[in-house]
Design an enzyme around this catalytic site. Structure first.
Site, PDB file in Angstrom:
ATOM      1  N   LYS A 147      38.507  38.883  27.607  1.00  0.00           N
ATOM      2  CA  LYS A 147      39.272  39.979  29.321  1.00  0.00           C
ATOM      3  C   LYS A 147      39.069  38.891  30.236  1.00  0.00           C
ATOM      4  O   LYS A 147      38.504  38.230  30.786  1.00  0.00           O
ATOM      5  CB  LYS A 147      37.915  40.362  29.461  1.00  0.00           C
ATOM      6  CG  LYS A 147      37.913  41.938  30.602  1.00  0.00           C
ATOM      7  CD  LYS A 147      36.683  42.581  31.129  1.00  0.00           C
ATOM      8  CE  LYS A 147      37.162  43.907  31.720  1.00  0.00           C
ATOM      9  NZ  LYS A 147      37.359  42.926  33.234  1.00  0.00           N
TER      10      LYS A 147
ATOM     11  N   HIS B 221      41.331  42.721  36.589  1.00  0.00           N
ATOM     12  CA  HIS B 221      40.015  42.378  37.319  1.00  0.00           C
ATOM     13  C   HIS B 221      40.000  43.141  38.679  1.00  0.00           C
ATOM     14  O   HIS B 221      38.992  42.560  39.653  1.00  0.00           O
ATOM     15  CB  HIS B 221      38.822  41.354  37.525  1.00  0.00           C
ATOM     16  CG  HIS B 221      37.560  41.925  36.998  1.00  0.00           C
ATOM     17  ND1 HIS B 221      36.873  40.672  35.908  1.00  0.00           N
ATOM     18  CD2 HIS B 221      36.524  42.303  37.687  1.00  0.00           C
ATOM     19  CE1 HIS B 221      35.350  40.942  36.801  1.00  0.00           C
ATOM     20  NE2 HIS B 221      35.523  42.143  37.147  1.00  0.00           N
TER      21      HIS B 221
END
Length: 293
Positions: free
Chosen positions: A165, A189
């Site tokens: 991620k 993010h």
């Protein structure tokens, strides 16, 4: 208040316009395969953490909501008992681990996730540095950037699919593919860096680079089913929704999460129906136009 990366990302979403196609239309089916498992929708919960501050047993209720919706559930930081509680709901849970300074902490969390019955594991590689260029410290835990060698060891330490991620470049996507990761999450993010490229802007190049050899998720500013639709049209296999489910979770627990995800999926199917796509895998970028006026 949104940061500039989130605002830029939202503007990019809204700049993408959609054709309508009605002749030979078909009733849409939103079911899809993600990481080898069938789900009712391509919408997953994001890798949220500390939702027990949002409501009692918040992480467990998020998983319950995903299970009720027939959706995949990502999970962030948390104790072993928490991932156990989430997996015990019957949800398919992806445990995302922070890039700890000490490799032993990473291996332990991988083992804990396996023991708990997690569906997949992964790492949040974009939490290595803080905004001042120093190594990040997250809730008192020291973080470090991860090398290819380290990531390879983590991937080889588990039989579960491994997701990386925090991918926001073709360069990192190429490295993730080389490492043998099962999937990636294209993400900034929630604006961890100012003026980040919108995930949907870089997504088509990343999808082209990985060439269908891994599952590609995308997150950041997913607010409704049309946002999901646009991400799928640009090549994503699935999307992750974070802040969009936090309000419903706080107000109505697992049922709130399930309702939000189901409503987004209804909006997705509505867009599919009015643009001539019957299956998730049929949606392509020919339907999109970039606003220039």
């Amino acid at each position: 208040m949104k940061n500039n990366s989130d605002s830029i990302t939202r503007d990019y979403f809204d700049s993408l316009l959609v054709e309508m196609r009605h002749i030979d239309g078909v009733k849409p089916d939103s079911r899809c395969e993600l990481l080898g498992e069938m789900f009712e929708m391509p919408i997953a919960t994001a890798a949220l953490s500390h939702l027990n501050n949002t409501c009692e047993d918040g992480m467990k209720k998020m998983a319950e909501g995903a299970k009720m919706a027939g959706a995949l559930c990502f999970s962030g930081m948390g104790e072993k008992t928490e991932i156990e509680d989430m997996c015990n709901t019957g949800a398919k849970v992806v445990k995302i681990i922070k890039p700890h300074k000490d490799e032993k902490d990473v291996f332990k969390e991988i083992k804990d996730a396996e023991t708990a019955g997690a569906f997949a594991v992964g790492m949040d590689v974009d939490h290595a540095f803080s905004g001042d260029g120093e190594y990040d410290v997250v809730f008192g835990l020291d973080m470090r950037p991860q090398s290819m060698e380290q990531l390879k060891k983590y991937i080889e330490a588990t039989k579960l699919p491994f997701i990386i991620k925090g991918i926001l470049s073709v360069s990192d996507a190429k490295k993730a593919l080389e490492l043998g990761a099962a999937g990636i999450v294209v993400s900034h993010h929630h604006g961890i860096l100012d003026y980040c490229v919108p995930p949907l802007m870089i997504l088509p190049k990343i999808v082209e680079e990985v060439g269908g050899q891994m599952t590609v998720f995308v997150d950041c500013c997913m607010e409704n089913g049309m946002d999901v639709y646009k991400a799928l049209a640009l090549g994503a296999d699935g999307v992750c929704v974070g802040r969009g489910i936090m309000g419903p979770l706080k107000e109505n627990g697992a049922e709130g999460v399930a309702e939000k995800m189901k409503n987004m999926n209804k909006e997705l199917k509505g867009a599919m129906a009015r643009t001539g796509f019957g299956q998730i895998g049929d949606i392509d970028s020919s339907i999109l136009h970039k606003r220039e006026f």
